[in-house]
Design a protein around this motif. Sequence first.
Motif, PDB file in Angstrom:
ATOM      1  N   ILE A 316       0.869  -1.182   0.000  1.00 20.84           N
ATOM      2  CA  ILE A 316       0.000   0.000   0.000  1.00 20.84           C
ATOM      3  C   ILE A 316       0.900   1.223   0.000  1.00 20.84           C
ATOM      4  O   ILE A 316       1.518   1.561   1.016  1.00 20.84           O
ATOM      5  CB  ILE A 316      -0.930   0.011   1.228  1.00 20.84           C
ATOM      6  N   THR A 318       2.173   5.290  -0.566  1.00 22.20           N
ATOM      7  CA  THR A 318       1.796   6.550   0.063  1.00 22.20           C
ATOM      8  C   THR A 318       1.871   7.682  -0.955  1.00 22.20           C
ATOM      9  O   THR A 318       2.520   7.561  -1.993  1.00 22.20           O
ATOM     10  CB  THR A 318       2.715   6.882   1.256  1.00 22.20           C
ATOM     11  N   PHE A 414      -2.581   7.119   1.964  1.00 22.70           N
ATOM     12  CA  PHE A 414      -2.226   5.966   1.141  1.00 22.70           C
ATOM     13  C   PHE A 414      -2.521   6.316  -0.307  1.00 22.70           C
ATOM     14  O   PHE A 414      -3.395   7.125  -0.616  1.00 22.70           O
ATOM     15  CB  PHE A 414      -2.952   4.690   1.589  1.00 22.70           C
ATOM     16  N   TRP A 440      -6.198   3.817   5.992  1.00 17.71           N
ATOM     17  CA  TRP A 440      -5.710   2.926   4.947  1.00 17.71           C
ATOM     18  C   TRP A 440      -6.353   1.545   4.990  1.00 17.71           C
ATOM     19  O   TRP A 440      -6.152   0.744   4.064  1.00 17.71           O
ATOM     20  CB  TRP A 440      -4.188   2.787   5.056  1.00 17.71           C
TER      21      TRP A 440
END
Length: 479
Positions: A316, A318, A414, A440
């Motif tokens: 995931i 950013t 995210f 997130w």
Amino acid sequence: MSDTDKRPARLPADAEGRPGREAVVIGGGLAGITAALGLADAGVRVTLLEGRPRLGGLAFSFKRGDLTVDNGQHVYLRCCTAYRWFLDRIDATSLAPLQDRLDVPVLDAATRVRTRSGEGPRLGSLRRTALPVPLHLARSLAGYPHLSLAERVKVGRAALALKSLDLADPELDNQDFGSWLRRHGQSARAVEALWDLVGVATLNAVAGDSSLGLAAMVFKTGLLSEPGAADIGWARVPLGELHDTLARKALDSAGVRTEIRTRVTSLSPMENGRWTVEVPGERIEADTVVLAVPQQETHDLLPDGALDDPDRLLGIGTAPILNLHVVYDRTVLRRPFFAAVGSPVQWVFDRTDASGLTDGQYLALSQSAVHDEIDAPVAALRERFLPELERLLPAARGAEVRDFFVTRERTATFAPTPGVGRLRPGPRTKAPGLYLAGAWTATGWPATMESAVRSGVQAADAALMVLGRPRGHLFEEAA
């Protein structure tokens, strides 16, 4: 203070004979505060641990001389029911009011027209009426001057197609929003002047880098659900007054023990089914633990076996947000905020009153998805953006800039890239008594204050179901 003095005592049984329960919430952002309040309101004894010297996560304030400055501009919409519950729960609703009706001034820096102050940018607006969806935006779209008539017609058709998408379809997450817009006849100008105007601010990514699933969720929920869903609200006071001062007061009233400047070093299950949370100088035992920290920190603290594939959290990504702060010696903006097209400037807010400034005007520029500028020197940003503000605001041309400074959040949200949906975990883990929260996680929302609060709701709700504790009706609404 000794370990024994600081460790919360075992709670007595409740009125129905159930043993007292203890929980530790790790992380004092909006997700952690919400989870702590939800658990405490149901009779659980809660300890909230935050490594920073304040609560509020990435929605906070700081002092710069006599100014009180937010690290970045945050807004919410009327459809953000969980964050609205949160404001009500901490007694802050009146401090962050909503517009009576959606009205976004949009200035086009590339098109010059004559104004009372001289030559200036063309002004358009995104404004709703009281008509039902989708007619509530029809008049605004029909008169939107930043698009041609043909582009406006195609935007209307694309909006209807977007409204028909099924948000439960997992295939939407694998597609990018930009490609979908092109397939539905949207020009590059339409993407810039409308779709990205909204999408970049809410998703922190341009259309081509955004999951169609998340983009469809934003537009369907905010613009195509209820007439007033996209009415905008924002704090008229520093964010720290809401997310730190008033949140701490609510936590104290709920009986939550809150420890700041307290970073968790390890988290481990015990043989008796409880948990041990290690902080410098203390071991805290609890029946329930909520991890409400960013995905990297969550990955590092997770015990073995808590998730089938914990490394998916590292997938995931950013995305950054840059905020530019400009203090003028006079008033140069008569509106509370505006958005811009045809310019690197995105959204500009007047923060004069909230900051405590008594002479001049303080503007905050919120710049999302700025991967190429997040590390630019302050001098370079000043050289680029001050002339842009003068293009957008004729009154700024003769004004003195008393201060110009920058705040950077390199990992602000995210990244809502295609495929991110399958990486976002829900609140439950495979480790009994351990739950996850954070914007997130799998809330169905992009990385917003609403998503953070919803994640805290979900984690508290999941824990309370296992603990056999009553759940509040407000959590039912937000879950």
